[in-house]
Design a protein around this motif. Structure first.
Motif, PDB file in Angstrom:
ATOM      1  N   GLY A  39     -17.450-106.322  43.813  1.00 40.25           N
ATOM      2  CA  GLY A  39     -17.291-107.811  43.418  1.00 40.25           C
ATOM      3  C   GLY A  39     -15.675-107.865  42.739  1.00 40.25           C
ATOM      4  N   LEU A  40     -15.509-106.852  42.043  1.00 37.36           N
ATOM      5  CA  LEU A  40     -14.166-107.052  41.417  1.00 37.36           C
ATOM      6  C   LEU A  40     -12.878-106.665  42.551  1.00 37.36           C
ATOM      7  CD1 LEU A  40     -12.990-106.318  38.328  1.00 37.36           C
ATOM      8  CD2 LEU A  40     -12.760-104.085  39.028  1.00 37.36           C
ATOM      9  N   TYR A  41     -13.175-105.721  43.730  1.00 40.54           N
ATOM     10  CA  TYR A  41     -12.426-105.628  44.536  1.00 40.54           C
ATOM     11  C   TYR A  41     -12.003-106.908  45.247  1.00 40.54           C
ATOM     12  CZ  TYR A  41     -10.829-104.338  49.557  1.00 40.54           C
ATOM     13  OH  TYR A  41     -10.242-104.411  50.386  1.00 40.54           O
ATOM     14  N   SER A  42     -13.482-107.599  45.558  1.00 44.74           N
ATOM     15  CA  SER A  42     -13.226-108.994  46.318  1.00 44.74           C
ATOM     16  C   SER A  42     -12.564-109.937  45.646  1.00 44.74           C
ATOM     17  CB  SER A  42     -14.477-109.386  46.653  1.00 44.74           C
ATOM     18  OG  SER A  42     -15.223-108.522  47.330  1.00 44.74           O
ATOM     19  N   VAL A  43     -12.423-110.093  44.373  1.00 45.87           N
ATOM     20  CA  VAL A  43     -11.820-110.881  43.377  1.00 45.87           C
ATOM     21  C   VAL A  43     -10.329-110.689  43.563  1.00 45.87           C
ATOM     22  CG1 VAL A  43     -11.452-111.750  41.123  1.00 45.87           C
ATOM     23  CG2 VAL A  43     -13.842-111.513  41.928  1.00 45.87           C
ATOM     24  N   ALA A  44     -10.066-109.471  43.324  1.00 48.40           N
ATOM     25  CA  ALA A  44      -8.657-108.951  43.406  1.00 48.40           C
ATOM     26  C   ALA A  44      -7.963-109.341  44.672  1.00 48.40           C
ATOM     27  CB  ALA A  44      -8.461-107.148  43.315  1.00 48.40           C
ATOM     28  N   LEU A  45      -8.653-109.333  45.827  1.00 51.48           N
ATOM     29  CA  LEU A  45      -8.404-109.721  47.183  1.00 51.48           C
ATOM     30  C   LEU A  45      -8.120-110.929  47.438  1.00 51.48           C
ATOM     31  CD1 LEU A  45      -7.557-108.020  49.907  1.00 51.48           C
ATOM     32  CD2 LEU A  45      -9.863-108.236  50.563  1.00 51.48           C
ATOM     33  N   ALA A  46      -9.006-111.764  46.731  1.00 51.24           N
ATOM     34  CA  ALA A  46      -8.943-113.141  46.613  1.00 51.24           C
ATOM     35  C   ALA A  46      -7.558-113.586  46.100  1.00 51.24           C
ATOM     36  CB  ALA A  46      -9.945-113.730  46.053  1.00 51.24           C
ATOM     37  N   TYR A  47      -7.347-113.006  44.913  1.00 53.02           N
ATOM     38  CA  TYR A  47      -5.909-113.272  44.431  1.00 53.02           C
ATOM     39  C   TYR A  47      -4.716-112.831  45.416  1.00 53.02           C
ATOM     40  CZ  TYR A  47      -7.470-114.386  39.709  1.00 53.02           C
ATOM     41  OH  TYR A  47      -7.950-115.114  38.719  1.00 53.02           O
ATOM     42  N   PHE A  48      -4.604-111.619  45.996  1.00 49.98           N
ATOM     43  CA  PHE A  48      -4.050-111.432  47.039  1.00 49.98           C
ATOM     44  C   PHE A  48      -3.493-112.678  48.002  1.00 49.98           C
ATOM     45  CE2 PHE A  48      -3.588-109.896  51.466  1.00 49.98           C
ATOM     46  CZ  PHE A  48      -2.073-109.609  51.646  1.00 49.98           C
ATOM     47  N   SER A  49      -4.762-113.190  48.548  1.00 46.30           N
ATOM     48  CA  SER A  49      -4.563-114.243  49.606  1.00 46.30           C
ATOM     49  C   SER A  49      -4.108-115.274  48.814  1.00 46.30           C
ATOM     50  CB  SER A  49      -6.108-114.466  49.868  1.00 46.30           C
ATOM     51  OG  SER A  49      -6.567-113.429  50.636  1.00 46.30           O
ATOM     52  N   PRO A 105     -10.268-111.655  29.966  1.00 44.75           N
ATOM     53  CA  PRO A 105     -10.518-110.745  29.239  1.00 44.75           C
ATOM     54  C   PRO A 105     -10.834-109.168  29.824  1.00 44.75           C
ATOM     55  CG  PRO A 105     -12.235-112.170  29.396  1.00 44.75           C
ATOM     56  CD  PRO A 105     -11.168-112.680  29.916  1.00 44.75           C
ATOM     57  N   ASP A 106     -11.201-109.452  31.177  1.00 38.89           N
ATOM     58  CA  ASP A 106     -11.387-108.326  31.780  1.00 38.89           C
ATOM     59  C   ASP A 106     -10.012-107.751  32.322  1.00 38.89           C
ATOM     60  OD1 ASP A 106     -12.142-106.250  33.717  1.00 38.89           O
ATOM     61  OD2 ASP A 106     -13.919-107.286  34.448  1.00 38.89           O
ATOM     62  N   LYS A 107      -9.535-106.638  31.764  1.00 38.28           N
ATOM     63  CA  LYS A 107      -8.140-106.106  31.968  1.00 38.28           C
ATOM     64  C   LYS A 107      -8.201-105.197  33.244  1.00 38.28           C
ATOM     65  CE  LYS A 107      -6.484-108.147  28.613  1.00 38.28           C
ATOM     66  NZ  LYS A 107      -6.122-109.512  28.953  1.00 38.28           N
ATOM     67  N   LEU A 108      -9.383-104.576  33.659  1.00 39.12           N
ATOM     68  CA  LEU A 108      -9.520-103.993  35.080  1.00 39.12           C
ATOM     69  C   LEU A 108      -9.354-104.845  35.912  1.00 39.12           C
ATOM     70  CD1 LEU A 108      -9.838-101.341  36.313  1.00 39.12           C
ATOM     71  CD2 LEU A 108     -12.600-101.620  36.396  1.00 39.12           C
ATOM     72  N   ARG A 109      -9.978-105.876  35.888  1.00 46.02           N
ATOM     73  CA  ARG A 109      -9.887-107.187  36.990  1.00 46.02           C
ATOM     74  C   ARG A 109      -8.435-107.371  37.141  1.00 46.02           C
ATOM     75  NH1 ARG A 109     -14.128-111.205  36.442  1.00 46.02           N
ATOM     76  NH2 ARG A 109     -12.923-111.761  34.369  1.00 46.02           N
ATOM     77  N   LEU A 114      -3.281-107.575  39.940  1.00 45.25           N
ATOM     78  CA  LEU A 114      -1.771-107.704  39.969  1.00 45.25           C
ATOM     79  C   LEU A 114      -1.320-106.666  41.047  1.00 45.25           C
ATOM     80  CD1 LEU A 114      -0.886-108.112  36.372  1.00 45.25           C
ATOM     81  CD2 LEU A 114      -0.711-109.704  38.219  1.00 45.25           C
ATOM     82  N   LEU A 115      -2.445-105.484  41.096  1.00 44.29           N
ATOM     83  CA  LEU A 115      -1.768-104.354  42.071  1.00 44.29           C
ATOM     84  C   LEU A 115      -1.833-105.121  43.584  1.00 44.29           C
ATOM     85  CD1 LEU A 115      -1.044-101.464  42.567  1.00 44.29           C
ATOM     86  CD2 LEU A 115      -3.360-100.969  42.432  1.00 44.29           C
ATOM     87  N   MET A 116      -2.962-105.926  43.740  1.00 42.03           N
ATOM     88  CA  MET A 116      -2.936-106.385  45.036  1.00 42.03           C
ATOM     89  C   MET A 116      -1.962-107.269  45.447  1.00 42.03           C
ATOM     90  SD  MET A 116      -6.036-105.779  46.979  1.00 42.03           S
ATOM     91  CE  MET A 116      -7.623-105.254  46.847  1.00 42.03           C
ATOM     92  N   ILE A 117      -1.484-108.296  44.289  1.00 38.71           N
ATOM     93  CA  ILE A 117      -0.360-109.110  44.562  1.00 38.71           C
ATOM     94  C   ILE A 117       0.856-108.631  45.170  1.00 38.71           C
ATOM     95  CG2 ILE A 117       1.079-110.849  43.586  1.00 38.71           C
ATOM     96  CD1 ILE A 117      -1.422-111.558  41.869  1.00 38.71           C
ATOM     97  N   LEU A 118       1.008-107.109  44.586  1.00 37.12           N
ATOM     98  CA  LEU A 118       2.091-106.424  45.097  1.00 37.12           C
ATOM     99  C   LEU A 118       2.232-106.255  46.821  1.00 37.12           C
ATOM    100  CD1 LEU A 118       2.486-103.493  42.733  1.00 37.12           C
ATOM    101  CD2 LEU A 118       4.085-105.402  42.623  1.00 37.12           C
ATOM    102  N   ALA A 119       1.284-106.390  47.388  1.00 38.34           N
ATOM    103  CA  ALA A 119       1.238-106.314  48.702  1.00 38.34           C
ATOM    104  C   ALA A 119       1.831-107.581  49.391  1.00 38.34           C
ATOM    105  CB  ALA A 119      -0.292-106.312  49.192  1.00 38.34           C
ATOM    106  N   VAL A 120       1.913-108.607  48.394  1.00 40.31           N
ATOM    107  CA  VAL A 120       2.443-109.876  49.019  1.00 40.31           C
ATOM    108  C   VAL A 120       4.029-109.636  49.622  1.00 40.31           C
ATOM    109  CG1 VAL A 120       3.206-112.484  48.535  1.00 40.31           C
ATOM    110  CG2 VAL A 120       0.788-111.428  47.921  1.00 40.31           C
ATOM    111  N   PHE A 121       4.518-109.121  48.948  1.00 43.03           N
ATOM    112  CA  PHE A 121       5.869-108.936  49.174  1.00 43.03           C
ATOM    113  C   PHE A 121       6.245-108.403  50.553  1.00 43.03           C
ATOM    114  CE2 PHE A 121       5.925-108.848  44.587  1.00 43.03           C
ATOM    115  CZ  PHE A 121       6.882-109.683  44.254  1.00 43.03           C
ATOM    116  N   PRO A 122       5.887-107.241  51.084  1.00 46.18           N
ATOM    117  CA  PRO A 122       6.117-106.660  52.523  1.00 46.18           C
ATOM    118  C   PRO A 122       5.382-107.762  53.329  1.00 46.18           C
ATOM    119  CG  PRO A 122       4.381-105.249  51.448  1.00 46.18           C
ATOM    120  CD  PRO A 122       5.242-106.199  50.207  1.00 46.18           C
TER     121      PRO A 122
END
Length: 409
Positions: A39-49, A105-109, A114-122
């Motif tokens: 679920g955490l991974y899916s949310v991060a991927l949603a931010y990337f999208s 408040p969930d800093k891991l999320r 933010l790590l996923m968002i870095l993929a937006v540049f390339p």
């Protein structure tokens, strides 16, 4: 129509192979992470999208339309659009960084997002290059780059996850895979002797921004429409409900490649027909709608009967996802039927204001229902809201198409 089908076939094969690989990759990640981490991974991927779509802001559709119609030359567009996308991506990274660290408040999320968002540049550069092949209807090159980059992402992702890097490893694989994607497309552009320029032009930038603005607004509205349920589930019910819902929804997302392949081939063709031969739009729309409608029903049936077997066999921790699968399957035919009409409307700028209004309405409908049903019914509520939203969206856009285009033929 035969040319459209041939071009669609390239993307269909590429996306089909990539989605097949991604299908097993999703099972692997879900098993490896567990429900909450998935679920955490899916949310991060949603931010990337989300950031990817905002930074794209309609530039790619504008690029495809202008190159298809021969209004602006490739050297005028490519460098300016790539520059704009990278600047917007950088700005969004800063905004989301500050916003998430302050509000979530969930800093891991937050860190994973933010790590996923870095993929937006390339990814921004890759999508810009890919649009050139779409405009010139050379989708075989797009297909080649998609397949190889996805194989790389999955291969590296498996290695990193097995090495106990968890969701962070999957995020790193996504970032590096986007660099492979952009490198492949750049090499393919050079091999096709397509001219690139490193000159920026204020006039061209202004024309790009004004021409892309409606498509950009629609892109953001569309992505919110598809991702808002995952984000709302995460914040209203937590990572467990998000993981259960995402396990089913990711398989639904995997099916979108079928209508999107047709859409990619339809768009430049319809853009030219709007300019000269509008009488040919109706038969293309009817044939593509009938084809996708039949295909959508077949896939929905397979989705209902095949996926639960896979969940029981390989993802026993996600048995609750079977209910979600059975509900979401109802939405599939409506998703497929919606695509040809949307491309007819989007391929000309005459109806963009009406489309934006309808998109705001369907997004609002989706958000309001999610706010009502997610707190009480969790992932099941989100599932039924997705079905209701797809039905309302298809009916609304068909009504606009009937009034503005089909009735005039």
């Amino acid at each position: 129509m035969s040319k459209i089908l041939r071009q669609s076939l390239w993307l269909f094969l590429a996306q089909g192979i990539s989605r097949a690989i991604g299908f097993f990759y999703t099972i692997f990640l879900a098993r490896s992470f567990g429900v909450e981490n998935f679920g955490l991974y899916s949310v991060a991927l949603a931010y990337f999208s989300l950031v990817s779509i905002i930074s794209e802001f309609g530039f790619n559709r504008f690029l495809i339309r202008e190159l298809s119609l021969g209004r602006l030359k490739l050297p005028q567009l490519i460098f300016n659009i790539a520059t704009l996308r990278l600047l917007i991506a950088a700005l969004l990274f800063v905004i989301f960084g500050f916003g998430l660290y302050i509000l979530d408040p969930d800093k891991l999320r937050v860190n994973l997002a933010l790590l996923m968002i870095l993929a937006v540049f390339p990814n921004s550069l890759a999508q810009t290059f890919d649009s050139i092949f779409v405009a010139f209807q050379k989708l075989q090159f797009s297909a080649f780059a998609i397949i190889l980059s996805n194989i790389f992402i999955v291969f590296l992702g498996v290695i990193l996850v097995v090495a106990k890097f968890g969701p962070t490893g999957a995020a790193i694989a996504l970032i590096l895979g986007q660099f492979v994607y952009v490198a492949l497309l750049f090499l393919l552009l050079k091999s096709n002797n397509l001219e690139l320029s490193l000159k920026a032009s204020i006039n061209t930038l202004r024309e790009i921004v004004l021409g892309s603005l409606p498509y950009g607004i629609l892109g953001v509205l569309g992505l919110l429409y598809f991702k808002i349920d995952t984000l709302m589930l995460s914040y209203l019910k937590g990572n467990f409900d998000t993981g259960i819902y995402s396990a089913a929804y990711k398989f639904l997302e995997a099916l979108v490649f079928v209508p999107s392949s047709v859409a990619s081939a339809l768009f430049p063709v319809l853009a030219r027909l709007h300019e000269s031969r509008t009488s040919e739009i109706r038969p293309i729309y009817i044939k593509s709608t009938l084809s996708l409608g039949v295909l959508g029903i077949i896939i929905a049936v397979l989705y209902i009967f095949v996926l639960p077997i896979i969940i029981r066999q390989f993802l026993p921790a996600y048995l609750s996802s079977i209910q979600v699968i059975q509900i979401l399957a109802v939405a599939i035919p409506f998703m497929f039927l919606h695509v040809p009409g949307a491309q007819v409307l989007l391929s000309t700028n005459r109806f963009l204001k009406q489309i934006i209004i309808l998109s705001i309405f369907t997004l609002s409908f989706n958000v309001i229902l999610n706010l009502i049903f997610i707190p009480k019914y969790g992932y099941l509520g989100a599932s039924w809201v997705t079905v209701a939203s797809e039905v309302v969206s298809m009916v609304a856009f068909f009504g606009l198409l009937q009034i503005k285009v089909l009735r005039l033929k």
